[in-house]
Design an enzyme around this catalytic site. Structure first.
Site: not given
Ligand code: NAP
Length: 287
Positions: A61, A105, A128
């Site tokens: 990413k 994450q 996200d």
């Protein structure tokens, strides 16, 4: 179906689509820099612990951000980090005017309250799409950053012109970041959706009824090609070491009308959505 009349299976090439989108995002980042001198769209990534797969995903990413001219600020915390400490880090990023998107994450170590940490991300930086607030807004069809992986799958379907409205979709897996938002996005696009999970009875029969199948259960090659209806569209979100998905690709091309390869299907689209949503966040925060 008669082999002579059957049309070819289309490979839904997420890698190529994402590369094309990166070229557009690079241009968009340049325009952003011209409009906002001294500012660069910035994604903060938080990795807690030392899970090797998570470290690879975060690195990918960050690399993607740099390729399109955005900044990636990588924060790595030890596995011993507490929920409160992690929320403190997120709060600091929430307040930082130079950070436009925050990615925590998944998964974090088991002792951390992941939901509480996700929900402490400011909604306008939730690029996200992991907060309960963002999920609720998306579910109700309101403006929100969608969860990156299901949003990437929806993008693949629309870019390939695959009809969703009125079709029967089966999503296997109901996690908060993948299966559940996937089911709602498909429903919002007017599919008739069945959401399956570990307690579903006769999963094979459910999958067999679907025009659109999403594998999102995290079990290597669990769904067999024999379960897939002739002409179905198959989207495999699973990812396991060695580039193995949740759906067994053997004989799959002979049955379905379209499929995502693993790797090179859903994964690159996830990153593409993350970049796009970071740019959108930067635009709205800086305007
Ligand atoms: P997760 O949180 O472990 O959730 C797995 C889901 O699958 C759960 O809802 C579980 O049901 C269900 N399930 C487990 N075994 C099942 C079975 N035998 N039959 C039917 N359903 C079953 O996993 P996740 O985070 O959603 O990830 C799923 C997969 O997607 C993993 O391979 C992951 O690596 C991959 N992934 C890929 C991307 C990408 O960018 N490509 C992003 C995220 C995740 P219960 O709810 O009943 O437990």
């Amino acid at each position: 179906m008669n082999g002579a009349t059957r049309s070819e299976c289309v490979v839904l090439d997420g890698k190529t689509l994402a590369a094309r989108r990166e070229a557009q995002l690079t241009q968009a980042s340049r325009k952003f820099a011209a409009r906002h001198p001294g500012r660069v769209p910035t994604l903060a990534t938080i990795l807690v612990g030392d899970d090797p797969s998570s470290a690879i995903y975060v690195r990918m990413k960050g690399d993607a951000c740099r390729r399109v001219g955005m900044v990636s600020r990588a924060i790595v915390l030890p596995a011993s980090t507490s929920t409160n400490e992690l929320r403190g880090v997120i709060d600091a990023l929430n307040q930082d005017p130079d950070v436009h998107g925050i990615l925590l994450q998944h998964p974090v170590p088991a002792h951390i309250d992941e939901r509480a940490c996700f929900d402490s991300i400011r909604i306008d930086k939730d690029v996200d799409g992991v907060t309960s607030h963002g999920f609720g807004r998306m579910a109700l069809g309101q403006e929100a950053f969608g969860a990156a992986t299901p949003s990437g799958i929806m993008r693949l379907l629309s870019d390939y012109g695959i009809e969703v409205a009125g079709r029967r979709a089966v999503v296997v897996g109901r996690s908060a970041i993948l299966g559940k938002p996937m089911a709602l996005m498909l429903s919002n696009a007017d599919a008739t959706v069945t959401l399956c999970h570990s307690r579903t009875q006769n999963l094979e029969q459910e999958v067999r009824r679907a025009h659109i199948v999403v594998g999102a259960l995290g079990k290597p090659h669990f769904i067999s090609a024999d379960w897939i209806a002739e002409g179905a569209v198959v989207l495999d979100a699973g990812y396991h070491p060695g580039g193995i998905g949740d759906i067994d690709p053997r004989n799959l091309m002979d049955r379905c009308s379209a499929l995502t390869p693993v790797p090179g299907g859903v994964g690159p689209m996830t990153i593409s959505v993350l970049l796009e949503q970071t740019l959108q966040a930067a635009e709205s925060i800086c305007s």
